[in-house]
Write an enzyme that holds these catalytic residues in place. Structure first.
Site, PDB file in Angstrom:
ATOM      1  N   ASP A  49     -14.075   3.755  10.578  1.00  0.00           N
ATOM      2  CA  ASP A  49     -12.865   3.751   9.774  1.00  0.00           C
ATOM      3  C   ASP A  49     -13.096   2.987   8.468  1.00  0.00           C
ATOM      4  OD1 ASP A  49      -9.911   4.242   9.653  1.00  0.00           O
ATOM      5  OD2 ASP A  49      -9.847   2.050   9.607  1.00  0.00           O
TER       6      ASP A  49
ATOM      7  N   GLU B 282     -15.931   7.616   7.623  1.00  0.00           N
ATOM      8  CA  GLU B 282     -14.724   7.959   6.883  1.00  0.00           C
ATOM      9  C   GLU B 282     -14.844   7.244   5.543  1.00  0.00           C
ATOM     10  OE1 GLU B 282      -9.879   7.491   6.791  1.00  0.00           O
ATOM     11  OE2 GLU B 282     -11.197   5.812   7.252  1.00  0.00           O
TER      12      GLU B 282
END
Length: 566
Positions: A222, A286
């Site tokens: 993330d 990401e």
């Protein structure tokens, strides 16, 4: 159109026995919204385990789980309080082990989310930092700073939160006086780690090993571009759009994103994953980074394996835009020997079955409310099916988001009182946020919560129209979106499109994307017609699968993609 096609190579094939992650199709499960086993209205790991056969039948290769760690759920689990335990909402570590074991028995690999940019403010480290006070080793694990001004009452710099509002919060010290400020690029309950701190680096390396030892096959990282901040934390008042990687024209590079120091972290992580040997364990970034030349730095041979291709997700529904992003994506990835990793939907963006039903050329909205202009649902689904059919013919990896195989539209009629996204709350409703793409799955039309769980409970309300999209309404139904996905994945595997070379095809006109995939030594024509007029296929082409019905005389109508054997 003659039988012979004029083509130009744009991407070389890779060996058919290439590592699994170079061509895998990976399905994202948002745990709280996939299947609820205990009836509390929130999906859980036992619910996942009970429905894994569905994914095996769909034809995907792996499953990625959004966070299921222990968390106060201020940001749906992306505020982690304990990286080594399961939140009771979702089950136990034993439930996780059972889920992984069953997935592996079905031939599915398991990827979990890792959230290294920030923790929850309820993490033991942050609580220790608050108790220890300024200048302590405990505070050095996070981004604590003295405030500006004579009394320290102004934030250390002008950074904003991605979710709206200030990026800094002032703490009250143990003696009750106003104290230092801590950085949170997201919610106030998500303090940023200090990645210059060796304890932080060592802790996350240990977390990686904890999950790898439990059999996890990889990690989606993330905010992979956000860990390291520019030294000195300089002011930066240019407008930022975190979920598209854009900055104001002419603005300097943001000091909180895509700093070169992140790559040292990922090189260390790659060594750990490689030490586990075969089969490959993977990292997927990401990283909302532009231009593509900087984005692919995350997938150099000694760093991550994959990075989401957000430029493809954001491309406008125009043939020229799609051709350009496919060509540039493959060229950039090929320059570092990595696969491109295609994606159209996830838990952070408006579902593409709705997004593509909005006027072409407008900026992608961050959520859609009932009083906003509404997508054309029929047009959106037609284009979404065509877009997915194009995407799954492209070489490299691909990610699917739960429910897209049903053609689920965004929930746009959700009352404000149900919305939980911090973006909605912190922006006081100016940003609608991401709740509309996170609504629980419909499995059975005539069942409580559409079969999501044994009760009517559902943590976000399901639109009434979701019943018509339920799995039981599409299973075995010719022409349904679910059966289209199953057929696409079957043919993709049979013809090994994920490892094939790719050629551009001339002669079909400006409104058509025409490519040839050379997987398995066969030639598969991929033709997406975005123009107003139907397009003829070559006479020798044999249609393998189409996103929608062809015309009575076999032409490809507008907003339709076809795979054909040559």
């Amino acid at each position: 159109m003659t039988n012979s096609l004029t083509t130009h190579p744009i991407h070389p094939a890779v060996p058919e026995d290439a590592a699994w992650w170079r061509h895998a199709v990976i399905y994202q499960i948002y745990p709280r919204s996939w299947a609820d086993a205990d009836g509390d209205g929130i999906g859980d790991l036992p619910g996942v385990t009970a429905r894994l056969e569905y994914l095996r039948a769909l034809g995907v290769d792996a499953v990625w789980f959004s966070p299921f760690y222990k968390s106060p759920q201020a940001d749906a689990g992306y505020d982690v309080a304990d990286y080594r335990d399961i939140d009771p909402l979702f089950g136990t570590l034993a439930d996780a082990d059972a889920m992984v074991a069953k997935a592996h028995a079905l031939g599915l690999k398991v990827i979990v989310d890792l959230v290294p940019n920030h923790s929850s403010d309820e993490h033991v480290w942050f609580q220790a930092a608050l108790a220890a006070g300024p200048g302590s080793p405990e505070r050095d694990r996070y981004m604590f700073r003295d405030g500006r001004g004579a009394d320290g009452s102004e934030p250390p710099n002008d950074w904003h939160s991605v979710f709206g509002g200030d990026g800094w919060t002032r703490v009250t010290e143990a003696d009750g006086t106003p104290g230092q400020w801590y950085l949170h690029l997201f919610d106030t309950k998500q303090p940023d780690f200090n990645w210059d701190n060796e304890q932080v680096r060592a802790e996350f390396e240990a977390i990686l090993r904890f999950w790898l030892d439990r059999g996890i096959d990889g990690f989606r990282v993330d905010v992979a571009h956000g860990l390291v901040k520019e030294p000195g934390l300089p002011d930066y008042d240019a407008e930022l759009h975190i979920l598209d990687g854009e900055v104001q024209p002419g603005a300097p590079k943001p000091p909180m994103w895509d700093q070169d120091g992140v790559h040292e972290v990922y090189r260390a992580w790659r060594k750990i994953l490689d030490s586990y040997g075969e089969p490959d364990r993977i990292l997927c970034a990401e990283a909302w980074v532009r231009p593509q030349e900087r984005a692919v730095r995350y997938v150099r041979p000694d760093e991550m394996h994959q990075a989401f291709n957000f430029d493809f997700l954001q491309a406008q529904w125009r043939a020229a835009d799609l051709r350009a992003v496919i060509d540039s994506s493959l060229a950039a990835a090929d320059s570092v020997g990595a696969p491109s990793t295609w994606v159209l939907s996830n838990h952070d963006v408006v579902r593409h079955a709705s997004r593509l039903g909005l006027p072409v050329g407008q900026r992608r909205p961050n959520g859609i409310a009932a009083d906003d202009p509404q997508p054309d649902r029929e047009l959106g689904l037609t284009r979404a099916r065509a877009a997915t059919t194009l995407m799954l013919a492209l070489p490299g990896g691909a990610y699917l988001y739960q429910g897209e195989e049903l053609g689920l539209p965004e929930s746009t009629d959700m009352p404000a009182s149900f919305r939980q996204d911090p973006t909605f709350i912190r922006s006081k409703g100016e940003e609608i946020g991401r709740d509309g793409c996170r609504v629980p799955m419909p499995w059975t039309k005539d069942a409580p919560s559409f079969g999501f769980g044994p009760s009517e409970a559902s943590w976000l309300p399901q639109p009434a129209i979701y019943g018509d999209y339920a799995v039981d309404q599409q299973d075995g139904v010719a022409g349904s979106t679910l059966e289209l996905y199953r057929e696409l994945l079957r043919v993709r595997r049979e013809r090994q499109l994920g490892t094939g070379g790719l050629e551009d095809v001339d002669g079909f006109g400006d409104d058509v994307v025409a490519l040839v995939n050379t997987g398995q030594g066969q030639r598969t024509l991929v033709l997406a017609n975005l123009g107003a007029e139907p397009v003829a296929l070559p006479a020798a082409a044999t249609v393998l699968v189409a996103s929608g019905a062809l015309t009575a005389d076999g032409l490809v109508p507008t907003d339709t993609t076809v795979w054909a054997a040559l």
